[in-house]
Every structure is written in structure tokens, then in C-alpha cells.
Design a protein around this motif. Structure first.
Motif, PDB file in Angstrom:
ATOM      1  N   PRO A 290       0.802  -1.235   0.000  1.00 37.57           N
ATOM      2  CA  PRO A 290       0.000   0.000   0.000  1.00 37.57           C
ATOM      3  C   PRO A 290       0.834   1.285   0.000  1.00 37.57           C
ATOM      4  CG  PRO A 290      -0.862  -1.577   1.594  1.00 37.57           C
ATOM      5  CD  PRO A 290       0.453  -2.102   1.148  1.00 37.57           C
ATOM      6  N   ARG A 291       2.119   1.179   0.367  1.00 34.30           N
ATOM      7  CA  ARG A 291       2.978   2.365   0.436  1.00 34.30           C
ATOM      8  C   ARG A 291       4.067   2.351  -0.639  1.00 34.30           C
ATOM      9  NH1 ARG A 291       5.191   2.596   6.418  1.00 34.30           N
ATOM     10  NH2 ARG A 291       5.400   4.833   5.982  1.00 34.30           N
ATOM     11  N   CYS A 292       4.065   1.328  -1.473  1.00 30.08           N
ATOM     12  CA  CYS A 292       5.159   1.111  -2.419  1.00 30.08           C
ATOM     13  C   CYS A 292       4.849   1.738  -3.776  1.00 30.08           C
ATOM     14  CB  CYS A 292       5.419  -0.383  -2.582  1.00 30.08           C
ATOM     15  SG  CYS A 292       6.784  -0.763  -3.707  1.00 30.08           S
ATOM     16  N   ARG A 293       5.800   2.482  -4.322  1.00 28.98           N
ATOM     17  CA  ARG A 293       5.603   3.140  -5.626  1.00 28.98           C
ATOM     18  C   ARG A 293       5.724   2.155  -6.791  1.00 28.98           C
ATOM     19  NH1 ARG A 293      11.123   6.790  -4.827  1.00 28.98           N
ATOM     20  NH2 ARG A 293      12.084   5.272  -3.461  1.00 28.98           N
ATOM     21  N   TYR A 294       6.188   0.932  -6.531  1.00 26.10           N
ATOM     22  CA  TYR A 294       6.354  -0.057  -7.600  1.00 26.10           C
ATOM     23  C   TYR A 294       5.315  -1.176  -7.530  1.00 26.10           C
ATOM     24  CZ  TYR A 294      10.988   2.109  -7.223  1.00 26.10           C
ATOM     25  OH  TYR A 294      12.028   3.016  -7.124  1.00 26.10           O
ATOM     26  N   ALA A 295       4.362  -1.092  -6.607  1.00 27.14           N
ATOM     27  CA  ALA A 295       3.444  -2.205  -6.352  1.00 27.14           C
ATOM     28  C   ALA A 295       2.557  -2.503  -7.558  1.00 27.14           C
ATOM     29  CB  ALA A 295       2.583  -1.899  -5.131  1.00 27.14           C
ATOM     30  N   SER A 296       2.299  -3.789  -7.766  1.00 33.10           N
ATOM     31  CA  SER A 296       1.404  -4.255  -8.833  1.00 33.10           C
ATOM     32  C   SER A 296       0.280  -5.070  -8.202  1.00 33.10           C
ATOM     33  CB  SER A 296       2.176  -5.123  -9.832  1.00 33.10           C
ATOM     34  OG  SER A 296       2.621  -6.316  -9.197  1.00 33.10           O
ATOM     35  N   GLU A 297      -0.588  -5.567  -9.041  1.00 41.99           N
ATOM     36  CA  GLU A 297      -1.706  -6.388  -8.547  1.00 41.99           C
ATOM     37  C   GLU A 297      -1.190  -7.650  -7.872  1.00 41.99           C
ATOM     38  OE1 GLU A 297      -5.556  -8.542 -10.556  1.00 41.99           O
ATOM     39  OE2 GLU A 297      -4.929  -6.591 -11.353  1.00 41.99           O
ATOM     40  N   GLU A 298      -0.106  -8.181  -8.378  1.00 45.45           N
ATOM     41  CA  GLU A 298       0.494  -9.389  -7.790  1.00 45.45           C
ATOM     42  C   GLU A 298       0.911  -9.130  -6.340  1.00 45.45           C
ATOM     43  OE1 GLU A 298       4.091 -12.532  -8.881  1.00 45.45           O
ATOM     44  OE2 GLU A 298       4.263 -10.420  -9.473  1.00 45.45           O
ATOM     45  N   CYS A 299       1.436  -7.925  -6.074  1.00 46.27           N
ATOM     46  CA  CYS A 299       1.902  -7.588  -4.723  1.00 46.27           C
ATOM     47  C   CYS A 299       0.754  -7.576  -3.724  1.00 46.27           C
ATOM     48  CB  CYS A 299       2.593  -6.233  -4.740  1.00 46.27           C
ATOM     49  SG  CYS A 299       3.968  -6.103  -5.900  1.00 46.27           S
ATOM     50  N   VAL A 300      -0.426  -7.167  -4.183  1.00 44.37           N
ATOM     51  CA  VAL A 300      -1.583  -7.074  -3.292  1.00 44.37           C
ATOM     52  C   VAL A 300      -2.157  -8.460  -2.999  1.00 44.37           C
ATOM     53  CG1 VAL A 300      -3.910  -6.133  -3.050  1.00 44.37           C
ATOM     54  CG2 VAL A 300      -2.116  -4.763  -4.140  1.00 44.37           C
ATOM     55  N   GLU A 301      -2.026  -9.377  -3.953  1.00 38.62           N
ATOM     56  CA  GLU A 301      -2.669 -10.684  -3.828  1.00 38.62           C
ATOM     57  C   GLU A 301      -1.772 -11.750  -3.208  1.00 38.62           C
ATOM     58  OE1 GLU A 301      -3.766 -11.509  -7.808  1.00 38.62           O
ATOM     59  OE2 GLU A 301      -5.502 -10.145  -7.813  1.00 38.62           O
ATOM     60  N   LYS A 302      -0.461 -11.663  -3.441  1.00 38.59           N
ATOM     61  CA  LYS A 302       0.460 -12.715  -2.991  1.00 38.59           C
ATOM     62  C   LYS A 302       1.542 -12.133  -2.098  1.00 38.59           C
ATOM     63  CE  LYS A 302       2.107 -15.393  -6.140  1.00 38.59           C
ATOM     64  NZ  LYS A 302       2.739 -15.785  -7.419  1.00 38.59           N
ATOM     65  N   GLU A 303       1.971 -12.930  -1.135  1.00 39.99           N
ATOM     66  CA  GLU A 303       3.051 -12.507  -0.253  1.00 39.99           C
ATOM     67  C   GLU A 303       4.383 -13.014  -0.787  1.00 39.99           C
ATOM     68  OE1 GLU A 303       4.593 -13.211   4.323  1.00 39.99           O
ATOM     69  OE2 GLU A 303       2.473 -13.456   3.862  1.00 39.99           O
ATOM     70  N   PRO A 304       5.371 -12.133  -1.010  1.00 39.65           N
ATOM     71  CA  PRO A 304       6.662 -12.583  -1.540  1.00 39.65           C
ATOM     72  C   PRO A 304       7.493 -13.284  -0.468  1.00 39.65           C
ATOM     73  CG  PRO A 304       6.727 -10.236  -1.095  1.00 39.65           C
ATOM     74  CD  PRO A 304       5.316 -10.676  -0.821  1.00 39.65           C
ATOM     75  N   ASP A 305       8.241 -14.287  -0.870  1.00 41.89           N
ATOM     76  CA  ASP A 305       9.160 -14.987   0.022  1.00 41.89           C
ATOM     77  C   ASP A 305      10.544 -14.352  -0.087  1.00 41.89           C
ATOM     78  OD1 ASP A 305       7.242 -16.893   0.851  1.00 41.89           O
ATOM     79  OD2 ASP A 305       7.587 -18.053  -0.985  1.00 41.89           O
ATOM     80  N   LEU A 306      11.370 -14.572   0.934  1.00 44.29           N
ATOM     81  CA  LEU A 306      12.751 -14.131   0.857  1.00 44.29           C
ATOM     82  C   LEU A 306      13.484 -14.927  -0.210  1.00 44.29           C
ATOM     83  CD1 LEU A 306      13.756 -13.762   4.628  1.00 44.29           C
ATOM     84  CD2 LEU A 306      13.843 -11.952   2.919  1.00 44.29           C
TER      85      LEU A 306
END
Length: 687
Positions: A290-306
Motif C-alpha cells: 500500500p505504500r510502495c511506488r512499484y506495487a502491482s496487482e500481484e503484490c496485493v494478492e500474494k506474499e513474496p518470500d525471501l
């Protein structure tokens, strides 16, 4: 080698009235023998709760939900209370943020230092005392044997923090956890404490976890850094890789919010929009989305792993920044090296504020009834400066140097012992009645701690309307409209008027403080350490807001701080104070880039720089600040000055020019002092 400590998928929860908070959510990291791991992030990101989880010192309702905390081969998460008592203090030492609230005010410090050893050894009382004294000497406490009999209130902040470190190390633990150990300290004391921790962990081979929001602190001292956001690790790597090639957008945003990045250009600081998520109901996808200037739809739906492009550099992001696969971070252009437009020049024209030969003495009394005067504290001793309309004048120095007293005298909270204070040519020290009330409309003070300066029983709307009511400004409806206008000015919603101070974050409370300062449309605002306790991202928001308000309303600021990097960004001119005296003043770029007084140079050398490639400054200001009850003769800085000579004790130096608007009070200004020192060395070597 096996790590001293390893966290494996650690989950910590806290039961609250309206749900369950997840402050630590799947953290995996380790720290090895002799290694210093920096744990950084904004307030509320989970770094302190991670440290408390390791110690099993969670607040009421807190528990380790799952995961392991391995200290060697022992799992702290599975220990009984009796087993934990054998670990705390003996195998893990802890240094908390505020030593005054961590030390027992009713016990001598020597007894408090020996207490962990008393619990974990069979030494006699005499042996315990000797070990405590030896530890106090090890951490550099002056006159340790005598000081061991003192109580916490008799020590300075830096001394108290040394006592906390001695107490944490007396049992020679395997791991030291330091939670914001220098946040409330001056840059000079901070430098000494960090040097001490660094030296001791190398000598004793301890693992150290340093929890901080100060990126400059970890840049110069940490071997590796873990960046936390909303209870998770966002990025984890060695320090040079992190600063040279950050891969997570959150890390990049923290770097761009640093004031030193824009000090030369004067550009607006980058501020991270929005707030961290509510950890009672964390979002399903990336928590920074929600605060990221590069966020996409994928970022909202899935949690990234390290994941890692290069061994040892992990980050959790679908759209990483920086350069993929770069293993040599020095090849990457660093953020702070970007060129920009020249910094703004000092304001010209007639001064709005004139301070001339200002003196403020405080009596020292003895006795509960008769109150006999036994001495005088020389808080401000003949300070003179002026500030042009629309200008920001930065006043810097250590705690006890008198800068806050100057600010309080300017706004009328302290009556000067002697001297003159004028605004637009009007003498303020002799005003009475209606003229005095007008003075209080023209000047206002923004305090360091907004929570302590806002009445917790009043709603924000009432707090903002109070100065208007006191001065009889407008009707009730007009005052309500003014409150809404003020909230909008500082970026708060109109419904904030119905909330209490405890319902706001630290940055929001400081916005309320600024709104209250603006209520009567003052000409001059004195801001006393307004961002010292704030995270770098929130600090950027407040500094940007202050600049915007200055331009919008033609405000004039006296900005008081011990952080030269912040003052360098915000102020057009700087005044450096030491023990009640103004020792250097001039354009900000000149004072910071070409200091002439050794004290100014020492302050600059001790400020942590967010650059692991920068040469570590070994100088700085050493020793303790002398007492203002009996200040040194001649130059007050001579007792800590590396260039002091006989003349410095006999004759007080006066401010003299070193270029346009640049003055310093020193018998051996820096260039001359270097030549003088070099001559002495040469003559000594050649007989």
C-alpha cells in the motif's frame, strides 16, 4: 562456525482487547560470535518485539506462538521460568533505550552492576564489589571506584548508559542485545557509547544485536543488517551490499529519506506515504504494497518470500530495485552521491530576531526550608545572534550547552538575567500587559516531546482552540473553522479534532504541535529538537512540512538540535553553542564544510554517516561536559580541546571573522591549529 543465536520461523503474538497482534511473523535470522547484526526499521516494524521475544520478556498477553530461539543448542522458546533465569543476565546481556528508567533509583550503581553476578556466581560481597568497579573501569566511567557509590540521578545520561553496559557485561555473556541504546543521547555521547560497544564485542568475542532506526549507526558498525517491516524481514545482507545495492523498495525509501542526501541540493526529502499496516489484521499480500511506488496487482494478492540473486543477500519483493546479481556493491552509485542544485543562501535584509549579550543564570540553593543560595549555574553567558525574516537559524550543541535556555528566553518562558531580545526592533525583555500578550502571539515554541506537551485529557480540537480562546480570537464558529484549517495545514484529517493525543503516532502528534504553534499566526517559531525521537521516514515528513509552512506563511525558525545533518538540511545559517557560549556561527554550508572551531569539527566527526565506505572518524569530542556552576576559565572548551595552550586558560577568545558572515571564537582556529600542532611535532623530533 555455529551461530551464537538463531531464530527459526519465529512467530510472536499479543492478545489485546479487540484481537491478536502479530508483531513478529515468521522471522528467521542468526548472529555469530563477534558479529554485530543491525536490526533496523520504522517504529512498529517489530524490531524491539523481536529482541524481547529472544529474552522472553513480552508484554502482558504476549507469547511465542511458534518457531525456535536457539542460543547455541538450547531453545529459549521451550525453557521453563527457572531455566530462563539462568540465561538472562548470564548468557544474554541487555541494554535498554532509557537507562534512567532501567536503573533502580534507590541502589548505588556499583551494587546494581554486581547484581547479575550475585545471582549467577558464589563470589563474596567484597569480590562482587571489586568486579563491579573493574567493569565500570572497563566501560570508561571516570573515577569508577568513587562513582560506584553514586546513585543513578547523580550521573549524566552518557554515564548512566555506561553503567547499563557494565551491568549487561559483568557476567561476560555470549550475546548482547542493545535496544536503541543511544537514541536519547547527544551525538558526542552516542559516539562514545557506540565505540565502547564496538570495542568490547571485539575484545570479548560477543555476538551483538543492535536495534535502531538510525541508518548511520548501523552503516559504520554493523557486519550485517536485517531490515524489518510489519513483523517480517524485508531484506537481509551484509552492510556494504545493503547500502551499495538495496533491493527492497522499503530499504531504498529509507535511504532516500535521509536529510544528508538533500543537504546540498535543498530538494524535498522523500517521505514514505501512508502508515504501516495494522498487525491485528495484516494484509494478505506484500505488507509494504500500500505504500510502495512499484506495487502491482500481484503484490496485493500474494506474499513474496525471501529470495537471493547473490549468496548472502536476501529480499522479499516481486519487483526489486537496484541491480540484479551485483556482488561488488562499490560499483553501484550510492544514493547520497547524487548531484543537485546549490543549497539555498542565507536570507538577506533586516533581522526579525535580534539577541544581544543574552545572559541567563540559575541560582543553586540548598535546604528544604531556608533555600540558601550556594552557587549559580551559568546557562547562557553573553550570546548574540540575529535571524532574518523567513530564515531558519540552526542552534546546535550538546545537552547542557544552553541552546534550549536561549529558545525559552526568546519566547518568554525564561526571563533573562541580562541582555536584549528584539523582534522587528521592539525590545521584548521590558514588555508588560497587552504588549506582552502580543509578544506571545508573535512567538511560539514547539517542544521536543509532543506527547508530554499535549494535555492527555483534552481532544485535539480543544488543544488547538485553546490559544485562540485565551487571546479572544473570533467566535466559537470561527475558532472551529480555524481548527479545521490548521489540521489541513499540517496534513491531518478534520476528524482528528475529536481524538485524544494518545490516539496518534509520534509523527502525527508532532503535526498537532506544529498546528498549535501556527494557531495565532506567529512571526517566529522556536522548534526545540522536534524530530530527534522520530524515525527517518517520519522525520522526513516533519522536515518537509516545516519547510512548506515556512514558504507558505513566511515563517522564521530557530531550530534547536544536536543533529548537525538535520540542521544542515533545514537551516540557512548555523550557530554552535558550548557551555553557554556561542563558539561559531555562519552560513550552514560554510560551518559544516569548513568549520573553524575544534568543537564544531568534533561534532561533525561524531555524527553517524549512512555510508559504510566513509572513513570511520576516530576523533570527535572526548571527555565529559564541565559543570556550568564553575565553568573553566578562559575558553570554556579548553579542557576537552586537543589544541589548547596556556593562553586558552588565561584569556577568553572572542568571535572573529573567517569570511562573509562566518565567525568563530578560538585562539587556534582549525587551520592555524593544524600548522601549530605540526610545528610542535617537528620541533620535538628535531630537538
Amino acid at each position: 562456525m555455529n551461530p551464537v543465536l538463531r531464530l527459526e520461523d519465529l512467530h510472536t503474538t499479543i492478545d489485546v482487547r479487540d484481537g491478536v497482534v502479530h508483531p513478529v511473523d515468521g522471522v528467521t535470522l542468526d548472529v555469530g560470535r563477534g558479529e554485530l547484526l543491525g536490526l533496523v526499521g520504522e517504529s512498529g516494524c517489530g524490531k524491539t518485539m523481536t529482541a524481547l521475544s529472544i529474552l522472553r520478556l513480552l508484554p502482558s498477553g504476549g507469547r511465542i506462538a511458534s518457531g525456535r530461539i536457539l542460543l547455541g543448542d538450547d531453545d529459549i522458546a521451550a525453557m521453563t521460568p527457572a531455566e530462563l533465569r539462568e540465561v538472562r543476565g548470564k548468557r544474554i546481556g541487555t541494554v535498554f533505550q532509557d537507562p534512567m528508567t532501567s536503573l533502580n533509583p534507590s541502589l548505588p550503581i556499583g551494587r546494581q552492576v554486581s547484581e547479575p553476578l550475585e545471582l549467577h556466581s558464589t563470589l563474596s560481597r567484597r569480590e562482587l564489589h571489586e568486579r563491579a568497579v573493574a567493569m565500570l573501569e572497563l566501560v570508561g566511567l571516570p573515577d569508577a571506584r568513587k562513582r560506584a557509590e553514586d546513585y543513578p540521578h547523580q550521573l549524566s545520561g552518557g554515564m548512566r548508559q555506561r553503567v547499563m553496559i557494565a551491568r549487561a557485561l559483568v557476567c561476560e555473556p555470549e550475546l548482547l542485545i542493545a535496544d536503541e541504546p543511544t537514541t536519547a543521547l547527544d551525538v558526542t555521547v552516542q559516539h562514545q557509547i557506540l565505540e565502547l560497544i564496538d570495542d568490547l564485542r571485539r575484545r570479548l568475542g560477543m555476538a551483538v544485536i543492535l536495534v535502531t532506526h538510525d541508518l548511520g549507526v548501523v552503516a559504520g558498525r554493523a557486519d550485517r543488517v536485517a531490515v524489518m517491516y510489519a513483523g517480517k524481514i524485508a531484506e537481509l545482507t551484509d552492510t556494504r551490499r545493503l547500502f551499495g545495492n538495496p533491493r527492497h523498495p522499503y530499504t531504498e525509501a529509507l535511504f532516500e529519506a535521509l536529510p544528508e542526501n538533500s543537504a546540498e541540493s535543498g530538494e524535498k526529502l522523500y517521505s514514505i506515504p501512508g502508515l504501516p499496516p495494522d498487525l491485528r489484521e495484516p494484509p494478505a499480500g506484500c505488507r509494504f504494497a500500500p505504500r510502495c511506488r512499484y506495487a502491482s496487482e500481484e503484490c496485493v494478492e500474494k506474499e513474496p518470500d525471501l529470495r537471493a540473486d547473490v549468496a548472502g543477500h536476501e529480499y522479499a519483493c516481486f519487483h526489486p530495485v537496484g541491480s540484479a546479481g551485483v556482488d561488488e556493491p562499490s560499483a553501484v552509485v550510492r544514493v547520497h552521491e547524487r548531484a543537485g542544485a546549490p543549497a539555498s543562501e542565507p536570507a538577506a535584509g533586516a533581522p526579525l530576531l535580534e539577541v544581544e549579550n543574552l545572559v541567563k543564570d540559575f541560582p543553586v540553593t540548598k535546604g528544604a526550608v531556608l533555600r540558601r543560595r550556594t552557587g549559580t549555574v551559568s546557562a547562557v553567558a553573553g550570546v548574540s545572534f540575529s535571524v532574518a525574516a523567513g530564515e531558519t537559524f540552526g542552534l546546535v550543541g550538546e545537552s547542557g550547552c544552553g541552546k534550549t535556555t536561549v529558545g525559552r528566553a526568546v519566547v518568554g518562558l525564561d526571563e533573562p538575567t541580562s541582555g536584549h531580545i528584539r523582534i522587528n526592533g521592539t525590545e521584548l525583555t521590558s514588555l508588560h500587559g497587552a504588549e506582552l500578550r502580543q509578544r506571545h502571539r508573535d512567538t511560539h515554541l514547539v517542544f521536543q516531546d509532543p506527547y508530554a506537551s499535549l494535555d492527555p485529557r483534552m481532544r485535539v480540537g480543544a488543544i488547538l482552540a485553546e490559544p485562540l480562546e485565551i487571546h479572544g480570537v473570533g467566535s466559537r464558529a470561527q475558532r472551529s473553522a480555524r481548527v479545521r484549517e490548521l489540521l489541513g495545514e499540517v496534513g491531518l484529517p478534520a476528524d482528528a479534532a475529536q481524538r485524544y493525543p494518545h490516539e496518534f503516532s509520534g509523527g502525527q502528534r508532532q503535526r498537532v504541535g506544529l498546528a498549535r504553534a501556527l494557531a495565532l499566526a506567529p512571526k517566529l517559531i522556536v522548534a526545540d529538537e522536534p524530530v530527534s525521537a522520530l524515525d527517518v521516514s517520519v522525520q522526513a515528513q516533519i522536515l518537509n512540512l516545516m519547510n512548506d509552512l515556512r514558504e507558505r506563511h513566511g515563517l522564521t525558525y530557530v531550530f534547536i538540535s544536536h543533529d548537525l545533518s538535520v540542521v544542515r538540511y533545514l537551516a540557512q545559517r548555523i550557530g554552535v553553542m558550548y557551555l553557554g557560549k556561542l563558539v561559531e556561527t555562519g552560513p550552514a554550508a560554510e560551518v559544516h564544510g569548513n568549520p573553524r572551531h575544534p568543537y564544531t569539527r568534533g561534532l561533525i566527526d561524531t555524527v553517524p554517516v549512512a555510508d559504510p565506505w566513509a572513513a570511520r572518524q576516530s576523533g570527535g569530542v572526548s571527555g565529559e561536559l564541565p559543570s556550568a556552576i564553575s565553568p573553566p576559565s578562559g575558553c570554556r572548551f579548553r579542557t576537552r580541546c586537543p589544541f589548547a595552550q596556556e593562553i586558552c586558560a588565561a584569556e577568553e577568545p572572542v568571535l572573529r571573522p573567517f569570511g562573509a558572515g562566518h565567525e568563530a571564537a578560538c585562539h587556534f582556529p582549525l587551520d592555524a591549529a593544524r600548522e601549530h600542532d605540526a610545528t610542535k611535532v617537528y620541533q620535538g623530533e628535531n630537538g
